[in-house]
Design an enzyme around this catalytic site. Sequence first.
Site, short mmCIF file in Angstrom:
data_model
loop_
_atom_site.label_atom_id
_atom_site.label_comp_id
_atom_site.label_asym_id
_atom_site.label_seq_id
_atom_site.Cartn_x
_atom_site.Cartn_y
_atom_site.Cartn_z
N LYS A 200 53.02 36.24 31.62
CA LYS A 200 51.95 37.28 31.12
C LYS A 200 50.85 36.55 30.28
CE LYS A 200 49.76 40.86 30.17
NZ LYS A 200 49.48 41.86 30.97
N CYS A 256 43.25 43.55 26.61
CA CYS A 256 44.18 42.59 26.81
C CYS A 256 43.62 41.27 26.72
CB CYS A 256 44.39 42.75 28.45
SG CYS A 256 44.99 44.54 28.54
C1 UGA Z 1 43.83 42.29 32.69
C2 UGA Z 1 44.37 41.54 33.84
O1 UGA Z 1 43.46 41.51 35.02
C3 UGA Z 1 45.50 42.61 34.16
O2 UGA Z 1 46.28 41.66 35.34
C4 UGA Z 1 46.41 42.65 32.92
O3 UGA Z 1 47.47 43.45 33.29
C5 UGA Z 1 45.86 43.42 32.02
O4 UGA Z 1 44.66 42.67 31.59
C6 UGA Z 1 46.60 43.53 30.79
O5 UGA Z 1 47.12 42.41 30.14
O6 UGA Z 1 47.15 44.65 30.46
P1 UGA Z 1 41.89 44.29 32.38
O7 UGA Z 1 41.93 43.92 30.97
O8 UGA Z 1 42.19 45.86 32.65
O9 UGA Z 1 43.07 43.87 32.85
O10 UGA Z 1 40.51 44.19 33.02
P2 UGA Z 1 40.16 42.93 34.21
O11 UGA Z 1 39.66 43.59 35.35
O12 UGA Z 1 40.97 41.89 34.18
O13 UGA Z 1 38.67 42.57 33.35
C7 UGA Z 1 38.76 41.96 31.96
C8 UGA Z 1 37.52 41.69 31.52
O14 UGA Z 1 36.77 40.33 32.39
C9 UGA Z 1 36.48 42.58 31.88
O15 UGA Z 1 35.75 42.75 30.69
C10 UGA Z 1 35.67 42.14 32.92
O16 UGA Z 1 34.24 42.56 32.92
C11 UGA Z 1 35.58 40.47 32.67
N1 UGA Z 1 35.40 39.89 33.95
C12 UGA Z 1 36.45 39.83 34.99
C13 UGA Z 1 34.24 38.91 34.06
O17 UGA Z 1 33.47 38.87 33.13
N2 UGA Z 1 34.27 38.22 35.30
C14 UGA Z 1 34.96 38.16 36.24
O18 UGA Z 1 34.95 37.48 37.18
C15 UGA Z 1 36.02 38.93 36.11
#
Ligand code: UGA
Length: 436
Positions: A200, A256
């Site tokens: 994780k 997260c």
């Molecule tokens: C993340 C993981 O993707 C999940 O697999 C995991 O279950 C979850 O954390 C957790 O640990 O519970 P989440 O925090 O909901 O999910 O959001 P993401 O979609 O992963 O994005 C996280 C952050 O990264 C956001 O602020 C998003 O804007 C940023 N991001 C994402 C970027 O800046 N660039 C990208 O290319 C992708």
Amino acid sequence: MRITVVGLGYVGGVVAAGFANAGHQVLGVDVDRRKVLSFKEGAVPFYEPGLAELIEKGLRAGTLQFCHPDEVDKLWEGVIFITVGTPSQPYGGTDLSQVYAAIRWIKERNCGHSVIVMKSTVPPGTGIRLIEEELSQTELTYVANPEFLREGQAIHDWFNPSRIIIGARDKDSAELVKALYQNIKAPILLTDITTAEMIKYAANAFLATKISFINEIANLCDRVGANIDEVSQGIGLDPRIGTAFLRAGLGYGGSCFPKDVRALEFLSSLLGCNLELLRAVINVNTKQRLLPIQRLFELFPSLKNVEVAVLGLAFKPNTSDVREAPALDIVRLLVELGASVRAFDPQAMEAARPFLPAQVKMPSSIMETLKGAQAVVLVTEWPEFIELPWKEVAKVLVKPRAIFDGRNALDKEKLLSLGFLYCGVGRQGGWIKPER
Ligand code: UGA
């Protein structure tokens, strides 16, 4: 199977609704009475697309119930998922108080040979410690089953997971948990408990590393005049790299990535094998949210009384979650520097309000937020912002009509043709002057 879910946040709500939907008898409990009441009525106390419908389906089918922990004297014998929060400690470690409270509550409720399944994110080593310290005198067994749900897409992810990780000491408990997922098509990996916990953290840390990496490359693109969108595409086409999580912007936020990367870095320091890479990932991410301010200083020698509209407060689109959202820091800093700030978010205004200075205005529409602004900072790429009638927006903004696109989400050419001054992140060098 009879399933209890302890903790009804973004993860617990989906776990409860998901298993109830598969026909299991599910009881969801939470210490927050308002939350329980809300779920009982089929309403979700936060924004997660599709969850309310699934909850309602479970309530109607009679497979889903909710209650406060005080209302339960004896728990069903079966499977008990722990989905409570594991926030950061000020020093970077993980606050496990809610996990311990949940375990103790379960132990006091006489639930026979139940299996405790940990879905909360707990540092590697925690499961074994819990077994030794808390469960050795009981009939309870323990399984680590980390979640990989993304907020905003959690229902999709629940039904279409990339993998299911089950970490257990005994085969029977592992098989029991495996059987719960029999209707879901996904590779299942059986491991030991500590390995499951590490998977994780390593997954989140790796994704966060990709984001910080691409942000550093984007910053360099600005210096050399390269285009990060095409760089991401160009490297992502290599299947060894992949296109996902290469969107440059203002860095990651949420409940997260920030806490998990910090926790892993802290654990590594504690154990004397400092993960230097993660320190860099954290530093890059912290600095990245200063970018809009640095760029505004290139246009305005002082931000005092500069009218700034901030679009987006949630840490990403499709959620009302503002935990560690870049927008909160950006707005607070703008206010500190004297700017006059209006902010808008389609779902997160209420959640953000307590964390923002009182002078920040939060109009009820996007156009009102934009009216009179000299500069716009797009922090969260909600479709509502991308699809704005930019021709109309041009009429309500005032000079220099500067748009800082913190997520490279807007149509640069279109904005330039409409007379905006545009700046993205790594999109060929800072502010670009309009065509007319
Ligand atoms: C993340 C993981 O993707 C999940 O697999 C995991 O279950 C979850 O954390 C957790 O640990 O519970 P989440 O925090 O909901 O999910 O959001 P993401 O979609 O992963 O994005 C996280 C952050 O990264 C956001 O602020 C998003 O804007 C940023 N991001 C994402 C970027 O800046 N660039 C990208 O290319 C992708």
